[in-house]
Design a protein around this motif. Structure first.
Motif, PDB file in Angstrom:
ATOM      1  N   VAL A 148       0.842  -1.199   0.000  1.00 55.75           N
ATOM      2  CA  VAL A 148       0.000   0.000   0.000  1.00 55.75           C
ATOM      3  C   VAL A 148       0.874   1.244   0.000  1.00 55.75           C
ATOM      4  CG1 VAL A 148      -1.643   1.326   1.371  1.00 55.75           C
ATOM      5  CG2 VAL A 148      -1.964  -1.142   1.085  1.00 55.75           C
ATOM      6  N   GLU A 149       1.952   1.217   0.750  1.00 53.87           N
ATOM      7  CA  GLU A 149       2.851   2.372   0.784  1.00 53.87           C
ATOM      8  C   GLU A 149       3.482   2.626  -0.580  1.00 53.87           C
ATOM      9  OE1 GLU A 149       6.878   3.824   3.140  1.00 53.87           O
ATOM     10  OE2 GLU A 149       5.552   2.330   4.062  1.00 53.87           O
ATOM     11  N   ASP A 150       3.808   1.561  -1.311  1.00 57.52           N
ATOM     12  CA  ASP A 150       4.349   1.734  -2.663  1.00 57.52           C
ATOM     13  C   ASP A 150       3.334   2.422  -3.566  1.00 57.52           C
ATOM     14  OD1 ASP A 150       6.701   0.441  -1.957  1.00 57.52           O
ATOM     15  OD2 ASP A 150       5.971  -1.525  -2.583  1.00 57.52           O
ATOM     16  N   VAL A 151       2.069   2.034  -3.433  1.00 54.47           N
ATOM     17  CA  VAL A 151       1.010   2.647  -4.253  1.00 54.47           C
ATOM     18  C   VAL A 151       0.864   4.128  -3.907  1.00 54.47           C
ATOM     19  CG1 VAL A 151      -1.457   2.628  -4.760  1.00 54.47           C
ATOM     20  CG2 VAL A 151      -0.210   0.470  -4.554  1.00 54.47           C
ATOM     21  N   VAL A 152       0.896   4.451  -2.621  1.00 52.40           N
ATOM     22  CA  VAL A 152       0.790   5.851  -2.198  1.00 52.40           C
ATOM     23  C   VAL A 152       1.937   6.674  -2.773  1.00 52.40           C
ATOM     24  CG1 VAL A 152       0.901   7.375  -0.192  1.00 52.40           C
ATOM     25  CG2 VAL A 152      -0.552   5.340  -0.124  1.00 52.40           C
ATOM     26  N   LEU A 291      -5.311  -8.582  -5.468  1.00 56.97           N
ATOM     27  CA  LEU A 291      -4.416  -7.796  -4.622  1.00 56.97           C
ATOM     28  C   LEU A 291      -3.346  -8.705  -4.037  1.00 56.97           C
ATOM     29  CD1 LEU A 291      -7.542  -6.646  -4.188  1.00 56.97           C
ATOM     30  CD2 LEU A 291      -6.366  -5.059  -2.675  1.00 56.97           C
ATOM     31  N   ASN A 292      -2.193  -8.129  -3.711  1.00 55.59           N
ATOM     32  CA  ASN A 292      -1.167  -8.870  -2.994  1.00 55.59           C
ATOM     33  C   ASN A 292      -1.629  -9.166  -1.571  1.00 55.59           C
ATOM     34  OD1 ASN A 292       0.880  -9.377  -4.785  1.00 55.59           O
ATOM     35  ND2 ASN A 292       2.019  -7.514  -4.326  1.00 55.59           N
ATOM     36  N   GLN A 297      -3.805  -7.410   3.708  1.00 54.49           N
ATOM     37  CA  GLN A 297      -3.605  -7.565   5.147  1.00 54.49           C
ATOM     38  C   GLN A 297      -3.366  -6.206   5.808  1.00 54.49           C
ATOM     39  OE1 GLN A 297      -3.892 -10.896   6.180  1.00 54.49           O
ATOM     40  NE2 GLN A 297      -4.251  -9.940   8.173  1.00 54.49           N
ATOM     41  N   TYR A 298      -2.606  -5.349   5.133  1.00 61.33           N
ATOM     42  CA  TYR A 298      -2.369  -3.991   5.645  1.00 61.33           C
ATOM     43  C   TYR A 298      -3.691  -3.235   5.748  1.00 61.33           C
ATOM     44  CZ  TYR A 298      -0.428   0.786   5.776  1.00 61.33           C
ATOM     45  OH  TYR A 298      -0.126   2.088   6.116  1.00 61.33           O
ATOM     46  N   ILE A 299      -4.519  -3.351   4.718  1.00 57.58           N
ATOM     47  CA  ILE A 299      -5.792  -2.628   4.687  1.00 57.58           C
ATOM     48  C   ILE A 299      -6.715  -3.110   5.803  1.00 57.58           C
ATOM     49  CG2 ILE A 299      -7.882  -2.249   3.328  1.00 57.58           C
ATOM     50  CD1 ILE A 299      -6.092  -2.414   0.813  1.00 57.58           C
ATOM     51  N   THR A 311      -6.638   7.952  13.327  1.00 60.59           N
ATOM     52  CA  THR A 311      -6.078   8.229  14.649  1.00 60.59           C
ATOM     53  C   THR A 311      -4.562   8.417  14.605  1.00 60.59           C
ATOM     54  OG1 THR A 311      -6.076   5.831  15.042  1.00 60.59           O
ATOM     55  CG2 THR A 311      -7.920   7.082  15.916  1.00 60.59           C
ATOM     56  N   SER A 312      -4.018   8.620  13.406  1.00 59.72           N
ATOM     57  CA  SER A 312      -2.607   8.993  13.210  1.00 59.72           C
ATOM     58  C   SER A 312      -1.634   7.974  13.798  1.00 59.72           C
ATOM     59  CB  SER A 312      -2.333  10.373  13.827  1.00 59.72           C
ATOM     60  OG  SER A 312      -3.169  11.346  13.263  1.00 59.72           O
ATOM     61  N   GLN A 313      -1.939   6.686  13.645  1.00 57.73           N
ATOM     62  CA  GLN A 313      -1.044   5.655  14.181  1.00 57.73           C
ATOM     63  C   GLN A 313      -0.203   4.973  13.112  1.00 57.73           C
ATOM     64  OE1 GLN A 313      -2.881   3.160  17.461  1.00 57.73           O
ATOM     65  NE2 GLN A 313      -4.711   3.986  16.509  1.00 57.73           N
ATOM     66  N   LEU A 314      -0.404   5.326  11.843  1.00 57.62           N
ATOM     67  CA  LEU A 314       0.353   4.684  10.780  1.00 57.62           C
ATOM     68  C   LEU A 314       1.658   5.414  10.539  1.00 57.62           C
ATOM     69  CD1 LEU A 314      -2.473   3.933   8.176  1.00 57.62           C
ATOM     70  CD2 LEU A 314      -1.499   2.398   9.888  1.00 57.62           C
ATOM     71  N   THR A 315       2.702   4.666  10.274  1.00 60.17           N
ATOM     72  CA  THR A 315       3.999   5.233   9.918  1.00 60.17           C
ATOM     73  C   THR A 315       4.528   4.535   8.681  1.00 60.17           C
ATOM     74  OG1 THR A 315       5.145   3.707  11.419  1.00 60.17           O
ATOM     75  CG2 THR A 315       4.593   5.895  12.284  1.00 60.17           C
ATOM     76  N   THR A 316       5.361   5.230   7.939  1.00 57.76           N
ATOM     77  CA  THR A 316       5.952   4.661   6.736  1.00 57.76           C
ATOM     78  C   THR A 316       7.206   3.878   7.103  1.00 57.76           C
ATOM     79  OG1 THR A 316       7.299   6.626   6.336  1.00 57.76           O
ATOM     80  CG2 THR A 316       5.082   6.597   5.397  1.00 57.76           C
ATOM     81  N   ARG A 317       7.772   3.192   6.121  1.00 57.92           N
ATOM     82  CA  ARG A 317       8.957   2.374   6.400  1.00 57.92           C
ATOM     83  C   ARG A 317      10.163   3.218   6.798  1.00 57.92           C
ATOM     84  NH1 ARG A 317       7.751   0.447   0.982  1.00 57.92           N
ATOM     85  NH2 ARG A 317       8.234   2.084  -0.504  1.00 57.92           N
ATOM     86  N   ASP A 318      10.159   4.521   6.406  1.00 53.70           N
ATOM     87  CA  ASP A 318      11.261   5.379   6.810  1.00 53.70           C
ATOM     88  C   ASP A 318      10.921   6.218   8.047  1.00 53.70           C
ATOM     89  OD1 ASP A 318       9.416   6.993   5.638  1.00 53.70           O
ATOM     90  OD2 ASP A 318      10.783   7.950   4.217  1.00 53.70           O
ATOM     91  N   GLY A 319       9.853   5.844   8.748  1.00 49.79           N
ATOM     92  CA  GLY A 319       9.556   6.456  10.034  1.00 49.79           C
ATOM     93  C   GLY A 319       8.660   7.681  10.004  1.00 49.79           C
ATOM     94  N   ARG A 320       8.140   8.078   8.843  1.00 44.21           N
ATOM     95  CA  ARG A 320       7.252   9.244   8.791  1.00 44.21           C
ATOM     96  C   ARG A 320       5.862   8.862   9.281  1.00 44.21           C
ATOM     97  NH1 ARG A 320       7.308  11.124   2.796  1.00 44.21           N
ATOM     98  NH2 ARG A 320       7.489   8.859   2.500  1.00 44.21           N
ATOM     99  N   ARG A 321       5.281   9.759  10.045  1.00 44.38           N
ATOM    100  CA  ARG A 321       3.950   9.516  10.594  1.00 44.38           C
ATOM    101  C   ARG A 321       2.895  10.003   9.601  1.00 44.38           C
ATOM    102  NH1 ARG A 321       1.925  12.180  16.249  1.00 44.38           N
ATOM    103  NH2 ARG A 321       0.106  10.860  16.636  1.00 44.38           N
ATOM    104  N   ILE A 322       1.881   9.179   9.334  1.00 48.10           N
ATOM    105  CA  ILE A 322       0.796   9.560   8.430  1.00 48.10           C
ATOM    106  C   ILE A 322      -0.301  10.212   9.270  1.00 48.10           C
ATOM    107  CG2 ILE A 322      -0.865   8.754   6.718  1.00 48.10           C
ATOM    108  CD1 ILE A 322       0.979   6.401   6.156  1.00 48.10           C
TER     109      ILE A 322
END
Length: 761
Positions: A148-152, A291-292, A297-299, A311-322
């Motif tokens: 999902v992060e790759d798609v974003v 879908l993969n 599973q992420y969704i 609720t702002s709990q997601l983060t990217t693989r490089d540590g950025r908060r979504i």
């Protein structure tokens, strides 16, 4: 059909049937037989259309020609998405200087193209308005390992490419996200806000725990299945792929009356007129994609069950908060009371999850506009021609207005233009787009947040983690050891939804006679009248079947809700999942608070604005006055903006739209911070202007305010205050003027002043 038999039957009944019931029965029988053949022939065409569609490398249902500009499979993190430019029909002229318009389609089991399905669609509306249009679609199968992060990230790169294609405009693209694509582009906008202009999310669920009791049955699914372990199981059965047909089947189960009867009966009852519409829709509805396992599973874990996006709990693989509070573009939320897939609470609940008050929204410099349709269903939000001609047309035509709305929360309504409407020449189209300020109480009235229900869903999230861990530890290794790609492919081909298309196609020898029989019937069709008593009885019987299936649905949904509430409302279960360890409801319900760094940002912003209260020129004074007067109004509409846009060139000729937007926001915050000091500074901002120039500015303000009709008493009082302050700014003694200057009503050009350091002009 059967003309000889029917003719003999009519002759026999002519003498013995004086009331004509026998003749009516024969006519109905002949019509019903013909409709049956025509119906099955349409289903045969549906099957052939499905097979042709899935054989394409990049199938879509766009109603417009398009060219691929950027293939996501070539990116650093490859994905199965692609950026396409929509080629406008020859009778439509595109203005390349206008804001680009980008539609992102949902990947929720179906294929791409629904946003440009027909001329009266989101893309069709934007094309008719002259906007260059782009479409972000996808291929049927994912790239191995895509997330999902790759798609974003791919969508962000697509938008950057669109921006590069239009260097002549300073406005960022307007982005439309339908359904699943809505939360996806919101994630992208939170990570890269500078790439986005106004964002329209249509039927997009962002707050998955929200919902009114007695409605929104889908939100209980995860809890009743014990969490997301079943998603992992289906992905493992697919050898690392999840079949989107399962998602489509979930949608169909929501309304068994439509799925099992109404949709098919409507075709059968009106087969002479409904065939083409039915086939067009089925081309999209049957275009199932894959879908993969990592994506679904992420969704499910983070969104459907975990509710971690709002609720702002997601983060990217490089540590950025979504964090959706990072979005800097205006957000338009379009939802409907008739939508059972994304009801209004799930479309709007994220606002209350993230913000404590409208002041908090304004402190984040955020503009949120919501529109709740009364009746249209989920697909109607972005497919219905009536919705596109009304709501989407107004949103598109007034995006510049939405883009300069001061920060805050607004509800928008679209009403039909009447003959006695004030200034009808300022209304674009047949409808008026009106904006009314709202607060979080209005959102709470829609969302109906229930703390006990929130605790139940938090329990589901933790039970899901436990069950998923058990599945992965004890069952997955055995399944993965025996599952093969060939077996997974066979299971996908044998899915009941797919088989329904294939069995009624030319691949089935039993259908070979259908086209011959259908052609013969069309050449000599005997259609019965609507008032035929047997046709009337057929319709009544259909209504009874629908009523029965609706009753079954209501009992099923009510039972599911009661079971969910009873199971996950148990105190011992909530305690075992760790929810009894703290009394901090915001913590265990995963609600974000006001972080120290955010509070520091707000305080720093206040100090900066305090220093600017008496700094600026007439630009700042005019805009501050307009915002002050309109701030007392219960609502405003597009006519104010159209008048402001038309007259700005006369009074403020040296400011572009981007600077104008910054000016509006700055002056709004200054008034919000200290309205008394901001008003007292108006004469200072006008210092050095001639009396006739100040009069021209006042005329400009009054002209804009009068666009939407007479002002109410509160706004009249505020306007009187502005007039008094502008009058105070006039010089006591006018300098000598040339004859030419004394005869003109408005200055041809304003005396240019050098703005102070830090000014937005």
């Amino acid at each position: 059909m059967f003309p000889v038999q029917a003719s003999l039957a009519r002759s026999a009944f002519a003498f013995w049937d004086p009331l004509g019931l026998g003749r009516a029965a024969v006519d109905y029988w002949q019509d019903a037989c013909e409709r049956s053949v025509l119906y099955f022939d349409v289903m045969r065409e549906r099957g052939n259309q499905y097979l042709e569609h899935i054989d394409k490398t990049a199938p879509n249902v766009l109603g417009f020609d398009a060219e691929v500009l950027l293939d996501g499979r070539t990116l650093t993190h490859p994905v199965n998405y692609e950026l396409m430019r929509i080629i406008a029909p020859q009778d439509i002229e595109i203005d390349e200087d206008k804001r680009p318009f980008v539609v992102v389609d949902p990947r929720a089991g179906h294929g791409p193209g629904i946003g440009g399905f027909k001329p009266d669609s989101e893309i069709g509306v934007a094309l008719r308005a002259g906007h260059p249009c782009y479409f972000i679609g996808f291929l049927p199968y994912p790239v191995a390992g895509q997330t999902v992060e790759d798609v974003v990230e791919a969508e962000v790169q697509f938008l950057r490419h669109v921006i590069d294609l239009h260097p002549q405009t300073t406005e960022r693209p307007m982005v439309v996200g339908n359904c699943q694509a809505g939360w996806q582009i919101m994630m992208a906008a939170a990570l890269e806000p500078d790439c986005f202009g106004p964002i329209l999310i249509a039927g997009a669920p962002l707050s998955y725990w929200a919902g009114e009791r007695g409605r929104a049955p889908m939100r209980y699914t995860g809890g009743m299945l014990g969490g997301s372990w079943l998603t992992a199981l289906m992905s493992d059965l697919g050898d690392g792929h999840f079949d989107g047909a399962w998602l489509v089947q979930n949608f169909e189960k929501l309304n068994p009356a439509n799925t099992l009867w109404s949709k098919q009966y409507n075709l059968y009852a009106n087969v002479d007129s409904e065939a083409n519409r039915y086939l067009d829709f089925e081309r999209w509805w049957g275009g199932h994609v894959v879908l993969n396992a990592e994506e679904i599973q992420y969704i499910v874990d983070n969104l459907f069950i975990g509710n971690r996006l709002s609720t702002s709990q997601l983060t990217t693989r490089d540590g950025r908060r979504i964090d959706l509070r990072n979005v800097r573009s205006p957000i338009v939320v379009f939802c409907s009371q008739g939508d059972d897939i994304t009801p209004p609470p799930q479309a709007l609940g994220w606002i209350g999850d993230l913000y404590d008050s409208v002041d908090d929204i304004q402190a984040n410099e955020q503009t949120i506009v919501y529109c709740v349709h009364d009746t249209t269903g989920h697909l109607g939000i972005f497919v219905s021609g009536s919705v596109s001609r009304k709501e989407h047309a107004e949103f598109t035509a007034n995006m510049d207005y939405i883009d300069i709305l001061p920060p805050g929360l607004y509800e928008t309504t679209v009403t039909e233009k009447t003959e006695d409407a004030a200034n009808p020449d300022l209304i674009d189209g047949d409808y008026i787009l009106e904006f009314s300020p709202r607060d979080l109480d209005d959102i709470d009235a829609i969302v109906q947040t229930n703390a006990e229900d929130e605790r139940r869903f938090a329990s589901v999230a933790r039970v899901s983690d436990i069950n998923l861990g058990l599945y992965r530890r004890y069952f997955r290794p055995w399944l993965q050891a025996v599952m093969t790609p060939e077996a997974a492919g066979l299971m996908r081909r044998m899915h009941p939804l797919r088989m329904g298309y294939k069995l009624l196609s030319d691949r089935n020898p039993a259908t070979s006679a259908l086209p011959v029989m259908a052609d013969a019937i069309k050449a000599d069709r005997h259609q019965v009248a609507d008032d035929n008593p047997f046709r009337v009885f057929e319709s009544m019987l259909s209504d009874q079947i629908v009523s029965g299936l609706n009753t079954y649905r209501d009992i099923r949904d009510q039972s599911t809700e009661q079971a969910f509430m009873a199971i996950y409302g148990q105190p011992w279960l909530q305690t075992l999942t760790g929810l009894g360890a703290s009394d901090d409801s915001r913590r265990h319900l995963n609600c974000p608070g006001a972080e120290p760094e955010h509070r520091r940002f707000v305080e720093q912003r206040k100090h900066e604005l305090c220093a600017r209260i008496d700094r600026g020129d007439s630009h700042h004074a005019v805009m501050r006055a307009l915002i002050y007067v309109l701030g007392g109004a219960p609502s405003t509409d597009e006519r104010n903006f159209q008048r402001l846009k038309a007259t700005r060139a006369e009074v403020e000729p040296n400011i572009d739209l981007a600077s104008f937007k910054a000016l509006v926001r700055e002056q709004f915050f200054i008034l919000k911070l200290d309205s008394h000091a901001a008003l007292d500074a108006l004469p200072t901002l006008l210092d050095g202007e001639r009396a006739e120039q100040i009069e021209a500015y006042l005329e400009h303000i009054e002209h804009v305010l009068a666009a939407s009709g007479p002002l109410d008493e509160r706004c009249e009082a505020r306007l009187a205050t502005v007039q008094e302050l502008f009058g105070r700014a006039k010089p006591a003694v006018e300098p000598e003027s040339s004859p030419a200057s004394t005869t003109r009503k408005k200055p041809a050009a304003r005396k240019k002043k050098t703005p102070p350091s830090g000014s937005s002009s």
